[in-house]
Design an enzyme around this catalytic site. Structure first.
Site, PDB file in Angstrom:
ATOM      1  N   LYS A  36       0.845  -1.203   0.000  1.00 28.62           N
ATOM      2  CA  LYS A  36       0.000   0.000   0.000  1.00 28.62           C
ATOM      3  C   LYS A  36       0.879   1.252   0.000  1.00 28.62           C
ATOM      4  O   LYS A  36       2.085   1.168   0.268  1.00 28.62           O
ATOM      5  CB  LYS A  36      -0.898  -0.022   1.242  1.00 28.62           C
ATOM      6  CG  LYS A  36      -0.119   0.106   2.543  1.00 28.62           C
ATOM      7  CD  LYS A  36      -0.994  -0.183   3.754  1.00 28.62           C
ATOM      8  CE  LYS A  36      -0.204  -0.014   5.046  1.00 28.62           C
ATOM      9  NZ  LYS A  36      -0.850  -0.651   6.186  1.00 28.62           N
ATOM     10  N   TYR A 267      14.055  32.558   5.881  1.00 29.42           N
ATOM     11  CA  TYR A 267      12.895  33.271   6.404  1.00 29.42           C
ATOM     12  C   TYR A 267      12.912  33.356   7.930  1.00 29.42           C
ATOM     13  O   TYR A 267      13.180  32.361   8.606  1.00 29.42           O
ATOM     14  CB  TYR A 267      11.611  32.564   5.984  1.00 29.42           C
ATOM     15  CG  TYR A 267      11.332  32.604   4.508  1.00 29.42           C
ATOM     16  CD1 TYR A 267      11.105  33.815   3.850  1.00 29.42           C
ATOM     17  CD2 TYR A 267      11.289  31.441   3.759  1.00 29.42           C
ATOM     18  CE1 TYR A 267      10.842  33.850   2.485  1.00 29.42           C
ATOM     19  CE2 TYR A 267      11.026  31.458   2.407  1.00 29.42           C
ATOM     20  CZ  TYR A 267      10.804  32.668   1.766  1.00 29.42           C
ATOM     21  OH  TYR A 267      10.544  32.694   0.434  1.00 29.42           O
TER      22      TYR A 267
END
Ligand SMILES: *Cc1c(COP(=O)(O)O)cnc(C)c1O
Length: 380
Positions: A36, A267
């Site tokens: 999966k 930032y």
């Protein structure tokens, strides 16, 4: 031009991990390879193909579309859809001979009706909830569920299973063993009604390594196929099963620059240099799965050595402090996860920085990046 970043998947390691798991459980026990989530980020089709070639004949996927993709790629054997059937997908289940997990009588009735119309008989795996509180039929509803299913002539019970919530927690092993006994009891009760030969399975990676009494007919490894232990800190696991990580996550340096003392980086200027600092700019950011939450924590490998990632991780860029690695130049390989020289950064270490588990790290990196496959004999 190809993207800067890539996850490299070593297919030989995937094969060896599978073979070692099959060897550990013995030839009497089948292995459902859980593929999966794009095989935990390793690529649904390439990973499944390797397991298939190595002998795997049962595949566990999350939803119907993944099963269809496997079938179209030529995979034979059982494809178990772990999240079950949904009305919109019934025709595909029948056409591609998928095996849905059963827990909802309304959907099963529709599936049975459609199967009869198509002249098919669809095998399903009944899931009982022995404590997970997730998908599955509650134990006290099992008998009436089985009776209701017996009226549905288009389907039959090919498997009977459950899932452990605590198998990776050593201190809770007595609970896992109690849940396993409960599972066996419910199975015995249901068996009188099912009257058939079902494939019985419950063990995930943790249970299959630690608790051989939980193996029954089949085990369902996921994380161990990809080379990680469900509990990174338990040496017992490492001693019992030999596996290796198959995925690396790599990029390269795109700029090298010198910053003076007191210069902010990225930032918010969360990092300010305290010495003349040499910085490597890397084209890696949270869009590549390199989560912004790694800010202030992550390390990368350059020239076989560890370098700290400094300043806020941006969408497509981050910076590594290479002051102590003066030989670094533009174009040099950077390893965010994997080995370089004698150094290594594992998904477990990154998971520690993120306060999550290796599973999520592999899915994140795998999904966000180009997957590149290698069949080189592994020398590590
Ligand atoms: C994901 C999953 C597994 C595999 O678990 P691992 O801990 O990765 O071995 C097994 N069974 C079910 C039902 C799952 O959803």
């Amino acid at each position: 031009m190809l993207p800067f970043n890539r996850v490299e998947i070593n297919l030989d390691i995937l094969r060896t991990n599978y073979v070692n798991i099959q060897r550990l459980v013995g030839s009497m026990v089948q292995v459902m390879v859980v593929v999966k989530s794009d095989a935990y980020g390793h690529g649904l089709l390439p990973a499944s193909k390797v397991f298939h070639e190595a002998g795997a004949r049962t595949f566990g996927v999350h939803e119907i579309g993944e099963g269809v993709a496997l079938r179209k790629s030529g995979i034979i054997g059982n494809i178990v859809v772990l999240s079950g059937a949904v009305i919109e997908g019934l025709a595909e289940i029948i056409h591609y001979q998928l095996t849905p997990v059963a827990f909802d009588l309304t959907v099963l009735q529709e599936l049975s009706d459609l199967a009869i119309k198509s002249g098919a008989k669809v095998g399903v795996h009944l899931k009982v909830d022995i404590g997970m509180g997730r998908l599955g039929i509650m134990p006290d509803e099992m008998i009436s569920f089985v009776h209701a299913m017996q009226q549905m002539k288009g389907i039959y019970t090919a498997g009977f299973f459950s899932h452990f919530p605590l198998a990776d927690t050593v201190v809770a092993h007595h609970i896992t063993l109690q849940q396993c006994e409960r599972f066996a009891t419910i199975l015995r009760q249901a068996d009188d009604s099912m009257r058939g030969k079902q494939i019985i399975h419950i063990a995930n990676s943790a249970a299959l390594i630690r608790l051989p009494t939980t193996h029954f007919d089949m085990v369902r490894p996921g994380i161990t196929l990809y080379g990680y232990y469900p509990d990174a800190d338990d040496p017992v696991l490492h001693n019992k099963l030999q596996i290796k990580p198959a995925m690396s996550f790599k990029s390269k340096v795109i700029q090298v620059k010198n910053l003076p003392v007191g210069h902010g980086i990225s930032y918010g200027h969360k990092f300010v240099t305290t010495r003349p600092t040499r910085v490597a700019v890397l084209p890696v950011g949270y869009n590549d799965g390199y989560s912004r939450s790694l800010t202030g924590k992550a390390m990368v490998l350059i020239k076989g050595r560890r370098a700290p990632v400094v300043g806020t991780i941006c969408m497509n860029l981050c910076m590594a402090d290479i002051t102590d690695l003066p030989e670094v130049k533009v174009g040099d390989e950077v390893v965010m996860m994997g080995t370089q020289g004698d150094s290594v950064i594992t998904a477990d270490e990154i998971a520690g920085w993120l306060d999550t588990i290796s599973y999520e790290v592999l899915c994140m990196f795998g999904r966000a990046n180009r997957q590149e496959y290698h069949v080189l004999e592994d020398r590590g």
